[in-house]
Write an enzyme that holds these catalytic residues in place. Structure first.
Site, PDB file in Angstrom:
ATOM      1  N   CYS A 150       3.133  -4.849   6.591  1.00 36.38           N
ATOM      2  CA  CYS A 150       2.893  -4.536   5.183  1.00 36.38           C
ATOM      3  C   CYS A 150       4.135  -3.974   4.508  1.00 36.38           C
ATOM      4  CB  CYS A 150       1.769  -3.518   5.069  1.00 36.38           C
ATOM      5  SG  CYS A 150       0.181  -4.127   5.658  1.00 36.38           S
TER       6      CYS A 150
ATOM      7  N   HIS B  37       0.824  -1.209   0.000  1.00 39.20           N
ATOM      8  CA  HIS B  37       0.000   0.000   0.000  1.00 39.20           C
ATOM      9  C   HIS B  37       0.854   1.253   0.000  1.00 39.20           C
ATOM     10  CE1 HIS B  37       0.826   0.879   4.252  1.00 39.20           C
ATOM     11  NE2 HIS B  37       0.702  -0.429   4.470  1.00 39.20           N
TER      12      HIS B  37
END
Length: 185
Positions: free
Chosen positions: A161, A145
């Site tokens: 992440c 992301h």
């Protein structure tokens, strides 16, 4: 043993220090970029996959870089990333992109809530930790992301992440169809 410091030596040392401060900001930034880029470790998709599939990503947590190849290998791109804070938060192995979203919302995971009880759901927007675009992996709660906090890129700063600058995740988002194979190393 006494150390003698001549006026000439002091002057030369002072000038060297002053010249680095006087270096234009853009040159200092370019120098920092060169140092960071040189730390990237070259990857070859063939070291990780038998074929490219619809597209391929290798996210290298040690060099904090994401490598992208398109389906026929004619387009290769390299992106600086943020990576998980600790090895315990890092999942490694093979996965794939199963969903993509522009303007993602964010809900902290149960383990995040244990560590940070003040965390709350966040709708899309400038304070959202997922940035402007998110690509969801088939591992629950693991994503590639964007981030609005550009200080995180190049650092161990995430809870698992892989983060990219917003403009770079937007570019990668357009390149990667659902089904893109991913390997985190």
């Amino acid at each position: 043993m006494a150390i003698s410091l001549s006026r000439r030596r002091a002057l030369v040392s002072g000038l060297a220090a002053a010249s680095s401060l006087a270096m234009p900001v853009t040159l200092r930034a370019q120098e920092a970029t060169r140092r960071n880029v040189s730390s990237f470790i070259t990857q070859d998709w063939r070291d990780h996959f038998d074929e490219l599939g619809v597209a391929t990503i290798v996210a290298d947590t040690s060099s904090r870089a994401l490598h992208y190849w398109n389906a026929d290998g004619s387009d290769y791109r390299l992106y600086p990333t943020s990576v998980p804070r600790t090895d315990e938060l890092t999942k490694r192995g093979y996965t794939r992109i199963v969903r993509k979203k522009v303007g993602p919302d964010w809900t902290p995971t149960a383990s995040m809530m244990e560590r940070f009880p003040e965390y709350r759901y966040m709708p899309p927007g400038p304070d959202n930790p997922l940035g402007t675009h998110a690509m969801y992996l088939d591992w629950p709660a693991y994503l590639i992301h964007g981030t609005h906090d550009t200080r995180k890129i190049g650092r161990r700063s995430s809870d698992g992440c892989i983060g990219l600058y917003n403009e770079k995740i937007e570019e990668l988002f357009q390149l990667c169809p659902v089904g893109t194979q991913v390997r985190l190393i």
